[in-house]
Write an enzyme that holds these catalytic residues in place. Structure first.
Site: not given
Length: 188
Positions: A47-49, A79, A105, A134-135, A170, A172
């Site tokens: 997600g976005e940490s 992630c 990050r 992803i990022r 990821h 998953e």
């Protein structure tokens, strides 16, 4: 049967639940600290940490997650989960401090630099694991307590320390369940 929670505040929650269930464990969504009771392990999804940390603080989840880990319960961070679990985050953001390494990050770049890579993971043998980044973050400066499990371009993208497992990618989002199987068999 093992009971695994997925921190359900942001990210690929449903994908992690499917992966846990396909590995033969029971999966539960965790939104409040009392949801941790009775669990054998916990997944912190991507997600976005920064957003995840703010939501965790708002719902008073930071200390309960630390306490969960201090009881020897296993935690798997993917992630953003890796970032949150690291001892330090470059730039000085608050973290859970559960794996002795510093997280960088977006270490491989922004969204447009997302990529896939084959990882040779000794614990898995052949074939290589097809990882989706992803990022993606990565880890630097691990202590001697941290076991490096995989690297890309000499950057740490998977590691473990005691009851904590982290991946910068990821798992998953793939059809390959080896990381969840590893978590359930070796960590939980």
């Amino acid at each position: 049967m093992k009971k695994i929670g997925v921190l359900a505040i942001q990210g690929a929650v449903d994908e992690h639940i499917q992966m846990i269930e396909s590995a033969g464990a029971l999966a539960f969504k965790v939104k409040h600290s009392n949801d941790l009771a009775g669990l054998d392990g916990l997944v912190l999804p991507g997600g976005e940490s920064t957003t995840m940390r703010k939501i965790m603080k708002r719902y008073d989840l930071m200390e309960p997650v630390k306490a969960f880990a201090s009881k020897g319960k296993a935690i798997f961070g993917t992630c953003a989960g890796l970032v949150l679990l690291s001892k330090e985050i470059e730039g000085g953001e608050e973290s859970l401090g559960l794996i002795e390494a510093t997280a960088i990050r977006n270490g491989f770049g922004r969204q447009k630099e997302s990529f896939e890579a084959e990882l040779n993971v000794e614990a898995f043998g052949e074939p290589a694991f097809e990882a989706i980044f992803i990022r993606a973050p990565y880890l630097i400066e691990p202590s001697n307590e941290v076991a490096v499990l995989a690297t890309v371009e000499n950057r740490i993208v998977a590691a473990k320390q005691a009851n904590i497992l982290v991946t910068a990618f990821h798992p998953e989002l793939t059809n390959d369940n080896r990381w969840m199987n590893y978590f359930l068999e070796k960590m939980v």
